[in-house]
Scaffold this active site. Sequence first.
Site, PDB file in Angstrom:
ATOM      1  N   GLU A 165      -7.750  -5.676  -0.407  1.00 32.09           N
ATOM      2  CA  GLU A 165      -7.867  -6.417  -1.258  1.00 32.09           C
ATOM      3  C   GLU A 165      -8.513  -7.173  -1.003  1.00 32.09           C
ATOM      4  O   GLU A 165      -9.231  -8.136  -1.666  1.00 32.09           O
ATOM      5  CB  GLU A 165      -7.822  -5.763  -3.061  1.00 32.09           C
ATOM      6  CG  GLU A 165      -7.541  -4.329  -2.732  1.00 32.09           C
ATOM      7  CD  GLU A 165      -8.657  -3.565  -3.043  1.00 32.09           C
ATOM      8  OE1 GLU A 165      -8.782  -2.004  -4.477  1.00 32.09           O
ATOM      9  OE2 GLU A 165      -9.642  -4.211  -3.111  1.00 32.09           O
TER      10      GLU A 165
ATOM     11  N   HIS B 246       0.920  -1.093  -0.238  1.00 29.19           N
ATOM     12  CA  HIS B 246       0.098   0.038   0.401  1.00 29.19           C
ATOM     13  C   HIS B 246       1.000   1.531   0.315  1.00 29.19           C
ATOM     14  O   HIS B 246       2.137   0.617   0.662  1.00 29.19           O
ATOM     15  CB  HIS B 246      -0.858   0.294   1.071  1.00 29.19           C
ATOM     16  CG  HIS B 246      -1.791   0.748   1.319  1.00 29.19           C
ATOM     17  ND1 HIS B 246      -2.367   2.053   1.463  1.00 29.19           N
ATOM     18  CD2 HIS B 246      -3.180   0.843   0.323  1.00 29.19           C
ATOM     19  CE1 HIS B 246      -3.077   2.800   1.376  1.00 29.19           C
ATOM     20  NE2 HIS B 246      -4.153   2.014   0.733  1.00 29.19           N
TER      21      HIS B 246
HETATM   22  C1  SDX Z   1      -6.305   0.611  -2.489  1.00 30.24           C
HETATM   23  O1  SDX Z   1      -3.826   4.998  -1.863  1.00 30.24           O
HETATM   24  C2  SDX Z   1      -5.458   4.273  -1.842  1.00 30.24           C
HETATM   25  O2  SDX Z   1      -5.248   3.981  -0.047  1.00 30.24           O
HETATM   26  C3  SDX Z   1      -6.113   2.673  -2.595  1.00 30.24           C
HETATM   27  C4  SDX Z   1      -7.189   2.274  -1.465  1.00 30.24           C
HETATM   28  C5  SDX Z   1      -8.174   2.374  -0.627  1.00 30.24           C
HETATM   29  O3  SDX Z   1      -9.434   2.724  -0.459  1.00 30.24           O
HETATM   30  O4  SDX Z   1      -8.832   3.629  -1.399  1.00 30.24           O
HETATM   31  O5  SDX Z   1      -6.671   1.640  -0.198  1.00 30.24           O
HETATM   32  C6  SDX Z   1      -7.093   0.865  -1.996  1.00 30.24           C
HETATM   33  O6  SDX Z   1      -5.972   0.823  -4.319  1.00 30.24           O
HETATM   34  C7  SDX Z   1      -5.349  -1.321  -2.043  1.00 30.24           C
HETATM   35  C8  SDX Z   1      -4.544  -1.721  -3.261  1.00 30.24           C
HETATM   36  C9  SDX Z   1      -4.648  -2.485  -3.947  1.00 30.24           C
HETATM   37  N1  SDX Z   1      -4.216  -2.843  -5.128  1.00 30.24           N
HETATM   38  C10 SDX Z   1      -3.060  -4.163  -4.490  1.00 30.24           C
HETATM   39  O7  SDX Z   1      -3.138  -4.905  -4.249  1.00 30.24           O
HETATM   40  C11 SDX Z   1      -2.324  -3.877  -5.977  1.00 30.24           C
HETATM   41  C12 SDX Z   1      -0.367  -4.631  -5.404  1.00 30.24           C
HETATM   42  N2  SDX Z   1       0.455  -4.429  -5.154  1.00 30.24           N
HETATM   43  C13 SDX Z   1       0.791  -2.952  -5.354  1.00 30.24           C
HETATM   44  O8  SDX Z   1       0.729  -3.119  -7.110  1.00 30.24           O
HETATM   45  C14 SDX Z   1       1.167  -1.348  -4.621  1.00 30.24           C
HETATM   46  O9  SDX Z   1       1.501  -1.866  -3.049  1.00 30.24           O
HETATM   47  C15 SDX Z   1       0.982  -0.782  -4.853  1.00 30.24           C
HETATM   48  C16 SDX Z   1       0.184   0.038  -5.796  1.00 30.24           C
HETATM   49  C17 SDX Z   1      -0.921  -0.493  -3.763  1.00 30.24           C
HETATM   50  C18 SDX Z   1       1.454   0.691  -3.510  1.00 30.24           C
HETATM   51  O10 SDX Z   1       2.619   0.583  -4.144  1.00 30.24           O
HETATM   52  P1  SDX Z   1       3.794   2.136  -4.246  1.00 30.24           P
HETATM   53  O11 SDX Z   1       3.551   2.595  -2.868  1.00 30.24           O
HETATM   54  O12 SDX Z   1       3.435   2.995  -5.204  1.00 30.24           O
HETATM   55  O13 SDX Z   1       4.867   1.291  -4.075  1.00 30.24           O
HETATM   56  P2  SDX Z   1       5.926   0.423  -5.548  1.00 30.24           P
HETATM   57  O14 SDX Z   1       4.705   0.469  -6.302  1.00 30.24           O
HETATM   58  O15 SDX Z   1       7.000   2.131  -5.626  1.00 30.24           O
HETATM   59  O16 SDX Z   1       6.606  -0.527  -4.625  1.00 30.24           O
HETATM   60  C19 SDX Z   1       7.319  -0.300  -4.292  1.00 30.24           C
HETATM   61  C20 SDX Z   1       8.194  -2.437  -4.080  1.00 30.24           C
HETATM   62  C21 SDX Z   1       8.364  -2.589  -5.524  1.00 30.24           C
HETATM   63  O17 SDX Z   1       9.958  -2.935  -5.359  1.00 30.24           O
HETATM   64  P3  SDX Z   1      11.394  -2.370  -6.732  1.00 30.24           P
HETATM   65  O18 SDX Z   1      10.750  -1.583  -7.814  1.00 30.24           O
HETATM   66  O19 SDX Z   1      11.323  -1.158  -6.049  1.00 30.24           O
HETATM   67  O20 SDX Z   1      12.150  -3.305  -6.391  1.00 30.24           O
HETATM   68  O21 SDX Z   1       7.505  -2.644  -3.526  1.00 30.24           O
HETATM   69  C22 SDX Z   1       7.024  -3.733  -4.114  1.00 30.24           C
HETATM   70  C23 SDX Z   1       7.612  -2.622  -5.966  1.00 30.24           C
HETATM   71  O22 SDX Z   1       7.776  -3.998  -6.823  1.00 30.24           O
HETATM   72  N3  SDX Z   1       5.992  -4.034  -3.989  1.00 30.24           N
HETATM   73  C24 SDX Z   1       5.277  -4.905  -4.209  1.00 30.24           C
HETATM   74  C25 SDX Z   1       4.364  -5.385  -4.125  1.00 30.24           C
HETATM   75  N4  SDX Z   1       3.583  -3.973  -4.373  1.00 30.24           N
HETATM   76  C26 SDX Z   1       4.806  -2.899  -4.242  1.00 30.24           C
HETATM   77  N5  SDX Z   1       5.452  -6.847  -4.705  1.00 30.24           N
HETATM   78  C27 SDX Z   1       5.445  -7.388  -4.208  1.00 30.24           C
HETATM   79  N6  SDX Z   1       3.933  -7.719  -4.687  1.00 30.24           N
HETATM   80  C28 SDX Z   1       3.323  -6.541  -4.013  1.00 30.24           C
HETATM   81  N7  SDX Z   1       1.962  -6.478  -3.115  1.00 30.24           N
END
Ligand code: SDX
Length: 375
Positions: free
Chosen positions: A308, A250
Amino acid sequence: MAADLEGVVATSTRLSHVDGEAGRLTIAGYAVEDLAPYARFEEVAFLLLYARLPDPSELARFTQDLAGRRALPRAGFDVLRAAAAAQAPPMDVLRMAAALLSLGRQENPLDDALTAIACFPTIVGAYWRVRNGEAPVPVRPDLPHAAHYLQQVFGAEPSAERARALETYLNTVCDHGLNASTFAARVIVSTRSDVISAITGAVGALKGPLHGGAPGPALDMVFEIGTPERAEPVIRAKLDRGERLMGFGHRIYRVRDPRADVLAQAAQRFYSSGGDQSLYELAQQVEATALRLLRERKPERRLDTNVEFYTALLLHGLGFPSALFTPTFAVGRVVGWSAHCLEQLREGRLIRPQSAYVGPTDLHYDRGTRHTRSQ
Ligand code: SDX
């Protein structure tokens, strides 16, 4: 520099507070775990729109007002039928039909908001039935909002237990600070555009898998794993391929999303009273394995369970197909979008951040060689 606005406080709001370090969500003064499992959806909607809980007579009037707004404009059913013929994804249809809610009506922010909140269940339910070759069911104004939505999708009045489980879900996701779809709505209405335009834009933002589009793939992963023994190899392989685990991580929470606990408890109540207990137990084992492997792979990023993962389990338990998970998220979140629009219209200015130009400069357009003007 990417325009992700990470860490930027873009506005102030009285609607909800997301404490990412402590893992706490406050909805207009109430802790989500204190409000969501017990309040009526109509109470929570009133709270966000009017900044306080309603008294019994206000609740009765508000409930009746919402119920009176559930019918879709006729053009809406034409769109649903055309979309069904094209097998359009439900979130695209929600976006198309939401835009129609302004048809034949004067722009009025509160009126638009109440109509959108009331109509979203009708749009999603009617579309799903038409798409599956079934007739939409007549709207029943005597049903509470959550029961109305279940009736629109499944064609019959639900049990009190299913309605309560869905109501807990809708209350849990109704608002969540300045998430991407809420921010989109505020930007649109900050230009003094109308609430229906803002909500239509918000539906578009919620559709994305990084935001609201994650529950379906999260459940797919649990089914793909199938048995506790397969959790480790399947998840390792996903992470090796650089895939993100849907339902984890998140932008704000650095600990477990408090909504995951609320929904896990709602799911457990639901599964233990008749659902597939083995699926619930498998999901818990998948979650534990995912958290362990994420900590192993990304120790510097505190990736925890977000809303989720248990959304998927609860909505599946209620009988929703995964294609309706994100539209159901929108049925709850449209309350927050509406309240933020009204707050922005009352208190906000045009939202217009700046950008740093990183393109070329001082290029010269040589008229002599490029285009001779026709004489
Ligand atoms: C919601 O904003 C809100 O409040 C949203 C929400 C709401 O109520 O409106 O809470 C609802 O959107 C919940 C999130 C739902 N999405 C997912 O579950 C999709 C999977 N999660 C990710 O894609 C990610 O965690 C995000 C998009 C939710 C947040 O990512 P960030 O803060 O932008 O972090 P990032 O994408 O820069 O990732 C940082 C690192 C990366 O690794 P590196 O490239 O630096 O090596 O962490 C890794 C990412 O690859 N990473 C994950 C991961 N989430 C982040 N790796 C594996 N699995 C994951 N789920």
